[in-house]
Design a protein around this motif. Sequence first.
Motif, mmCIF file in Angstrom:
data_model
loop_
_atom_site.group_PDB
_atom_site.id
_atom_site.type_symbol
_atom_site.label_atom_id
_atom_site.label_comp_id
_atom_site.label_asym_id
_atom_site.label_seq_id
_atom_site.Cartn_x
_atom_site.Cartn_y
_atom_site.Cartn_z
ATOM 1 N N THR A 67 43.687 35.201 37.698
ATOM 2 C CA THR A 67 43.271 34.912 39.070
ATOM 3 C C THR A 67 44.150 35.560 40.126
ATOM 4 O OG1 THR A 67 44.585 32.886 39.173
ATOM 5 C CG2 THR A 67 42.311 32.674 38.385
ATOM 6 N N SER A 78 47.255 35.018 34.555
ATOM 7 C CA SER A 78 46.375 33.861 34.721
ATOM 8 C C SER A 78 44.911 34.275 34.862
ATOM 9 C CB SER A 78 46.781 33.059 35.963
ATOM 10 O OG SER A 78 46.433 33.778 37.141
ATOM 11 N N ASN A 87 46.065 36.287 45.111
ATOM 12 C CA ASN A 87 44.970 35.637 44.387
ATOM 13 C C ASN A 87 43.662 36.283 44.792
ATOM 14 O OD1 ASN A 87 46.618 33.725 43.127
ATOM 15 N ND2 ASN A 87 46.594 32.440 44.932
#
Length: 70
Positions: A18, A16, A69
Amino acid sequence: MLRATPRDFRMKPDGSGTALIATWTEPDPIRVNGKVSFYIIKYRQQGEINEQTTNRIGVSSLSGTAVRNH
């Protein structure tokens, strides 16, 4: 006694852009002084001086996976 660190620690992007996925296997049982109850991963972004830490990652199996994250 020396610190017993997890073996086969690897970190890769989750796709992603992230988050990161960390995987590992249990430390060498001969070097562990008691039962491992959690892990903490320390990390630093490239070029940064200060390191960050994850929350405690519970041990529910002999190997682990954590997603962080950033």
